[in-house]
Write an enzyme that holds these catalytic residues in place. Structure first.
Site, PDB file in Angstrom:
ATOM      1  N   LYS A  37       1.015  -1.445  -0.120  1.00  0.00           N
ATOM      2  CA  LYS A  37       0.059   0.043   0.315  1.00  0.00           C
ATOM      3  C   LYS A  37       0.534   1.430  -0.291  1.00  0.00           C
ATOM      4  O   LYS A  37       2.421   1.406   0.879  1.00  0.00           O
ATOM      5  CB  LYS A  37      -0.913   0.053   1.175  1.00  0.00           C
ATOM      6  CG  LYS A  37      -0.175   0.554   2.472  1.00  0.00           C
ATOM      7  CD  LYS A  37       0.510   1.588   3.368  1.00  0.00           C
ATOM      8  CE  LYS A  37       0.737   0.911   4.596  1.00  0.00           C
ATOM      9  NZ  LYS A  37       1.327   2.472   4.441  1.00  0.00           N
ATOM     10  N   ASP A  86      -2.481  -1.630  10.909  1.00  0.00           N
ATOM     11  CA  ASP A  86      -2.175  -1.733   9.165  1.00  0.00           C
ATOM     12  C   ASP A  86      -3.642  -2.923   9.015  1.00  0.00           C
ATOM     13  O   ASP A  86      -3.071  -3.017   7.369  1.00  0.00           O
ATOM     14  CB  ASP A  86      -1.160  -1.172   8.732  1.00  0.00           C
ATOM     15  CG  ASP A  86      -0.563   0.432   8.752  1.00  0.00           C
ATOM     16  OD1 ASP A  86      -0.707   0.809   9.374  1.00  0.00           O
ATOM     17  OD2 ASP A  86       0.803   0.528   7.982  1.00  0.00           O
TER      18      ASP A  86
END
Length: 271
Positions: A8, A134
């Site tokens: 990401k 995350d």
């Protein structure tokens, strides 16, 4: 069964304050990209557990690996038999790209499929949050505004598919713990998820990364990479997460040959 845990990038990252539990409240737009590891999990034919790795070397013991922790969590809760896990690392560590978190989340999702557990995404996200801030993002794996510790996710409807990404990571790894121990809380906020601006001309002002100040001070070569990407014509450039990878968004990728020698370089698109 094989899956490909992707990385990401962060568009903007504000640290808005320190929490009573010792973590920080943050606001960041997290966007999945096509850079990915490879993860294989198969039932163990001999009843013994095995975890092997290839690709980029990763420090730490087997027991500290998030894939192993994710499996042990699922095994304890659902009485799973032993498995064989192989992880091929492509996503650099200490880069702010969420590689370890993605590996953990994809392990949960793969086990759910492999053993037909029929666990809903909300429950998977809850387990993922126990593994890392995350990790829940990679359960749904789509653009979101992440708040709280990073586990409170709001959908973003903006279209990121047209952007091409040039991502550069020097031979520097930035410890997440170090970065959070040195970052200064600004108290400022990012635009709401339903107000994400399509005009990139203002992104450098409204989507800063609060970690850049402390990271650039300690490692000025990371700042130099950002400046190089902007000089190449990036419409927006930023460090991802707490570093050390820096990415630029381009309508068309420039010729960057010879600019980033001895660095990890990846070009691609968002998922």
């Amino acid at each position: 069964m094989i899956v490909f845990p992707n990385a990401k990038i962060n568009i903007g990252l504000r640290v808005t304050g320190r929490r009573a539990d010792g973590f920080h409240n943050i606001e960041t737009y997290m966007i999945p990209v096509k850079l990915a590891d490879a993860l294989e999990v198969t039932p163990s034919s001999d009843g013994l557990f095995a975890f092997t790795m290839s690709g980029i070397p990763v420090e730490g013991s087997e027991g500290s690996n998030l894939c192993v922790k994710a499996f042990r969590m699922m095994q304890q809760r659902y009485r799973l038999p032993e498995v064989k896990i192989h992880l091929h690392k492509v996503i650099p560590m200490g880069a702010g790209l969420g590689g370890g978190s993605s590996d953990a989340a994809f392990t949960l999702k793969l086990l759910n499929r492999l053993f037909s557990l029929k666990i809903c995404n909300n429950e998977l996200a809850g387990m993922a949050a126990e593994l890392g801030s995350d990790c829940p993002f990679f359960i749904e794996n789509r653009p979101v505004l992440a708040t709280g510790r990073g586990e409170v996710l709001s959908k973003v409807k903006a279209d990121f598919s047209l952007w091409q990404i040039l991502l550069v990571k020097p031979q520097i790894s930035v410890s997440t713990a170090w970065a959070y121990s040195h970052v200064k809380s600004t108290g400022y906020h990012l635009p709401d998820a339903d107000k994400f601006p399509s005009d990139t001309s203002s992104w450098d002002k409204i989507f800063p990364n609060d970690f850049e100040e402390v990271v650039f001070k300690k490692w000025p070569e990371i700042k130099d990479i950002k400046q190089s990407l902007l000089a190449l014509g990036a419409r927006y450039a930023s460090m991802s997460g707490s570093g050390s990878a820096v990415f630029g968004l381009f309508e068309n990728l420039p010729d960057y040959r010879g600019l980033f020698k001895d660095h990890f370089v990846w070009e691609g698109r968002m998922l």
